[in-house]
Design an enzyme around this catalytic site. Structure first.
Site, PDB file in Angstrom:
ATOM      1  N   LYS A 299     -19.555  35.338  39.551  1.00 30.93           N
ATOM      2  CA  LYS A 299     -19.725  33.979  39.017  1.00 30.93           C
ATOM      3  C   LYS A 299     -20.496  33.083  39.997  1.00 30.93           C
ATOM      4  O   LYS A 299     -21.233  32.178  39.576  1.00 30.93           O
ATOM      5  CB  LYS A 299     -18.364  33.376  38.662  1.00 30.93           C
ATOM      6  CG  LYS A 299     -17.703  34.077  37.473  1.00 30.93           C
ATOM      7  CD  LYS A 299     -18.557  33.980  36.200  1.00 30.93           C
ATOM      8  CE  LYS A 299     -17.844  34.506  34.972  1.00 30.93           C
ATOM      9  NZ  LYS A 299     -18.620  34.362  33.738  1.00 30.93           N
TER      10      LYS A 299
ATOM     11  N   ASN B 163     -22.246  33.765  27.499  1.00 30.39           N
ATOM     12  CA  ASN B 163     -20.814  33.500  27.661  1.00 30.39           C
ATOM     13  C   ASN B 163     -19.987  34.760  27.917  1.00 30.39           C
ATOM     14  O   ASN B 163     -18.899  34.674  28.483  1.00 30.39           O
ATOM     15  CB  ASN B 163     -20.323  32.785  26.382  1.00 30.39           C
ATOM     16  CG  ASN B 163     -18.819  32.793  26.258  1.00 30.39           C
ATOM     17  OD1 ASN B 163     -18.122  32.063  26.956  1.00 30.39           O
ATOM     18  ND2 ASN B 163     -18.297  33.640  25.371  1.00 30.39           N
TER      19      ASN B 163
ATOM     20  N   THR C  68      -7.318  32.044  27.086  1.00 29.13           N
ATOM     21  CA  THR C  68      -8.010  33.133  26.383  1.00 29.13           C
ATOM     22  C   THR C  68      -7.455  34.466  26.888  1.00 29.13           C
ATOM     23  O   THR C  68      -6.678  34.506  27.852  1.00 29.13           O
ATOM     24  CB  THR C  68      -9.531  33.115  26.680  1.00 29.13           C
ATOM     25  OG1 THR C  68      -9.711  33.409  28.067  1.00 29.13           O
ATOM     26  CG2 THR C  68     -10.172  31.784  26.335  1.00 29.13           C
TER      27      THR C  68
ATOM     28  N   TYR D 215     -14.983  39.282  40.567  1.00 30.58           N
ATOM     29  CA  TYR D 215     -15.228  38.218  39.574  1.00 30.58           C
ATOM     30  C   TYR D 215     -15.851  36.996  40.254  1.00 30.58           C
ATOM     31  O   TYR D 215     -16.856  36.450  39.774  1.00 30.58           O
ATOM     32  CB  TYR D 215     -13.898  37.848  38.912  1.00 30.58           C
ATOM     33  CG  TYR D 215     -13.999  36.830  37.795  1.00 30.58           C
ATOM     34  CD1 TYR D 215     -14.713  37.105  36.637  1.00 30.58           C
ATOM     35  CD2 TYR D 215     -13.361  35.588  37.893  1.00 30.58           C
ATOM     36  CE1 TYR D 215     -14.783  36.180  35.596  1.00 30.58           C
ATOM     37  CE2 TYR D 215     -13.420  34.665  36.856  1.00 30.58           C
ATOM     38  CZ  TYR D 215     -14.134  34.964  35.712  1.00 30.58           C
ATOM     39  OH  TYR D 215     -14.205  34.042  34.690  1.00 30.58           O
TER      40      TYR D 215
ATOM     41  N   ASP E  23     -22.861  46.296  23.994  1.00 30.54           N
ATOM     42  CA  ASP E  23     -22.248  46.086  25.307  1.00 30.54           C
ATOM     43  C   ASP E  23     -23.304  45.420  26.190  1.00 30.54           C
ATOM     44  O   ASP E  23     -24.314  46.057  26.542  1.00 30.54           O
ATOM     45  CB  ASP E  23     -21.841  47.465  25.865  1.00 30.54           C
ATOM     46  CG  ASP E  23     -21.203  47.378  27.238  1.00 30.54           C
ATOM     47  OD1 ASP E  23     -21.368  46.352  27.921  1.00 30.54           O
ATOM     48  OD2 ASP E  23     -20.548  48.360  27.631  1.00 30.54           O
TER      49      ASP E  23
HETATM   50  N1  LIG Z   1     -10.620  31.727  30.338  1.00 34.57           N
HETATM   51  C1  LIG Z   1     -10.843  31.173  31.511  1.00 34.57           C
HETATM   52  O1  LIG Z   1      -9.927  30.676  32.196  1.00 34.57           O
HETATM   53  C2  LIG Z   1     -12.256  31.113  32.041  1.00 34.57           C
HETATM   54  C3  LIG Z   1     -12.487  30.272  33.149  1.00 34.57           C
HETATM   55  C4  LIG Z   1     -13.782  30.225  33.640  1.00 34.57           C
HETATM   56  C5  LIG Z   1     -14.800  30.960  33.050  1.00 34.57           C
HETATM   57  N2  LIG Z   1     -14.526  31.752  31.974  1.00 34.57           N
HETATM   58  C6  LIG Z   1     -15.627  32.501  31.402  1.00 34.57           C
HETATM   59  O2  LIG Z   1     -15.749  32.192  30.033  1.00 34.57           O
HETATM   60  C7  LIG Z   1     -16.438  33.252  29.379  1.00 34.57           C
HETATM   61  C8  LIG Z   1     -15.735  33.599  28.075  1.00 34.57           C
HETATM   62  O3  LIG Z   1     -14.474  34.181  28.372  1.00 34.57           O
HETATM   63  P1  LIG Z   1     -13.133  33.796  27.608  1.00 34.57           P
HETATM   64  O4  LIG Z   1     -12.269  33.101  28.589  1.00 34.57           O
HETATM   65  O5  LIG Z   1     -13.450  33.148  26.324  1.00 34.57           O
HETATM   66  O6  LIG Z   1     -12.485  35.240  27.431  1.00 34.57           O
HETATM   67  P2  LIG Z   1     -12.252  36.202  26.167  1.00 34.57           P
HETATM   68  O7  LIG Z   1     -11.567  35.471  25.071  1.00 34.57           O
HETATM   69  O8  LIG Z   1     -11.592  37.393  26.730  1.00 34.57           O
HETATM   70  O9  LIG Z   1     -13.741  36.513  25.682  1.00 34.57           O
HETATM   71  C9  LIG Z   1     -14.630  37.267  26.430  1.00 34.57           C
HETATM   72  C10 LIG Z   1     -15.798  37.605  25.537  1.00 34.57           C
HETATM   73  O10 LIG Z   1     -16.748  38.367  26.286  1.00 34.57           O
HETATM   74  C11 LIG Z   1     -17.038  39.543  25.558  1.00 34.57           C
HETATM   75  N3  LIG Z   1     -17.364  40.666  26.411  1.00 34.57           N
HETATM   76  C12 LIG Z   1     -16.680  41.135  27.471  1.00 34.57           C
HETATM   77  N4  LIG Z   1     -17.288  42.211  27.972  1.00 34.57           N
HETATM   78  C13 LIG Z   1     -18.368  42.418  27.194  1.00 34.57           C
HETATM   79  C14 LIG Z   1     -19.401  43.381  27.195  1.00 34.57           C
HETATM   80  N5  LIG Z   1     -19.452  44.353  28.100  1.00 34.57           N
HETATM   81  N6  LIG Z   1     -20.373  43.303  26.249  1.00 34.57           N
HETATM   82  C15 LIG Z   1     -20.345  42.339  25.316  1.00 34.57           C
HETATM   83  N7  LIG Z   1     -19.409  41.390  25.265  1.00 34.57           N
HETATM   84  C16 LIG Z   1     -18.427  41.442  26.198  1.00 34.57           C
HETATM   85  C17 LIG Z   1     -15.750  39.828  24.788  1.00 34.57           C
HETATM   86  O11 LIG Z   1     -16.047  40.633  23.666  1.00 34.57           O
HETATM   87  P3  LIG Z   1     -15.527  42.102  23.474  1.00 34.57           P
HETATM   88  O12 LIG Z   1     -14.538  42.402  24.555  1.00 34.57           O
HETATM   89  O13 LIG Z   1     -14.939  42.073  22.110  1.00 34.57           O
HETATM   90  O14 LIG Z   1     -16.786  42.896  23.573  1.00 34.57           O
HETATM   91  C18 LIG Z   1     -15.358  38.436  24.355  1.00 34.57           C
HETATM   92  O15 LIG Z   1     -16.070  38.060  23.209  1.00 34.57           O
HETATM   93  C19 LIG Z   1     -16.496  34.404  30.373  1.00 34.57           C
HETATM   94  O16 LIG Z   1     -17.781  34.462  30.967  1.00 34.57           O
HETATM   95  C20 LIG Z   1     -15.467  34.006  31.415  1.00 34.57           C
HETATM   96  O17 LIG Z   1     -15.735  34.573  32.675  1.00 34.57           O
HETATM   97  C21 LIG Z   1     -13.280  31.835  31.442  1.00 34.57           C
END
Ligand SMILES: NC(=O)c1ccc[n+]([C@@H]2O[C@H](COP(=O)([O-])OP(=O)(O)OC[C@H]3O[C@@H](n4cnc5c(N)ncnc54)[C@H](OP(=O)(O)O)[C@@H]3O)[C@@H](O)[C@H]2O)c1
Length: 235
Positions: free
Chosen positions: A159, A92, A190, A155, A65
């Site tokens: 960020k 990430n 996602t 959030y 975590d």
């Molecule tokens: N999707 C969007 O629209 C968007 C837009 C802007 C920025 N982002 C950013 O992109 C990044 C990736 O997110 P995503 O969109 O790909 O979402 P996602 O598919 O939900 O993936 C999030 C990842 O972060 C991991 N994670 C969350 N909490 C964690 C913790 N406490 N310890 C370790 N790992 C953790 C999750 O793994 P587990 O839960 O399995 O541990 C998962 O692998 C994030 O930083 C997000 O804020 C996303």
């Protein structure tokens, strides 16, 4: 020379697609550490990736975590002992629990900052303390860190901190030859996006592979010619 990458949040979404691209890239990456919490999704996706990565690329499991600082420091210790220098760090992993101001639970705000801000900071600082020389650090922020929106207080605040923390890292670490890239994706299909916008049709927005492709480009030689002041990636 062979390189090592560490990707946090590698169990799904943008992180998973980033591992997939880096394994197939021509960046000479031979070792990739996949960091996320233990889950069935992690196990399944790790097994799928292992079956598809080219020969010569080793995937390393590390379930932790990133919001638990003590556990994260122990994980960094383990990983560094096992794989040595991390050339490419992709910060990430991300967490969000969108609620109106009146309903923000302070412990949840702290958790958001712990995962999204203290996690990346701890990875960078602890590796630096061990003598690590990064080639490129990519911090994944968000367009939510540039402009706030109703319900996204914790959030957006986290960020915005990632964007500004990245500027300081970029300035301080350039003397070591490290490039620090801050990427701010917009809406990407996602699980995290589903939490932010449950009614949206994911087929109408950017896919995680698109963001992963930009990350790969930023790590390579073309990346150094792109203005690295918070690169926005959106449709
Ligand atoms: N999707 C969007 O629209 C968007 C837009 C802007 C920025 N982002 C950013 O992109 C990044 C990736 O997110 P995503 O969109 O790909 O979402 P996602 O598919 O939900 O993936 C999030 C990842 O972060 C991991 N994670 C969350 N909490 C964690 C913790 N406490 N310890 C370790 N790992 C953790 C999750 O793994 P587990 O839960 O399995 O541990 C998962 O692998 C994030 O930083 C997000 O804020 C996303």
């Amino acid at each position: 020379m062979s390189k090592t990458a560490l990707v946090t949040g590698a169990s799904k979404g943008i992180g998973l697609e980033t591992v997939r691209r880096l394994a197939a890239s021509d960046l000479d990456i031979t070792t990739i550490v996949l960091m996320a919490r233990a889950s069935d999704a992690y196990d399944e996706n790790f097994a799928t990736l292992e079956a598809e990565v080219p020969a010569g690329v080793t995937l390393v499991r590390e379930t932790v975590d990133v919001g638990d600082r003590e556990a994260l420091i122990a994980a960094i210790e383990r990983v560094y002992a096992q794989v040595g220098n991390i050339d490419f760090l992709i910060n990430n992993a991300g967490y969000t629990n969108p609620v109106p101001i009146h309903q923000v639970d302070f412990a949840d705000f702290e958790r958001t900052i712990a995962v999204n801000v203290y996690g990346p900071f701890t990875l960078v600082q602890e590796l630096l303390h061990r003598g690590n020389r990064f080639e490129v650090i990519v911090n994944i922020a968000s367009t939510a860190g540039i402009g706030g929106r109703s319900g996204w207080l914790t959030y957006s605040a986290s960020k915005a901190a990632v964007i500004n923390m990245s500027e300081v890292m970029r300035d301080e670490l350039k003397i070591f030859g490290t490039r620090v890239v801050c990427l701010s994706p917009g809406r990407t299909a996602t699980d995290l996006r589903k939490v932010l916008a449950p009614d949206e049709d994911p087929s109408t927005i950017m896919q995680p592979q698109h963001v992963a492709q930009v990350i790969e480009t930023m790590l390579g030689p073309t990346g150094q010619y792109v203005d690295q002041q918070n690169v926005i990636v959106r449709q």
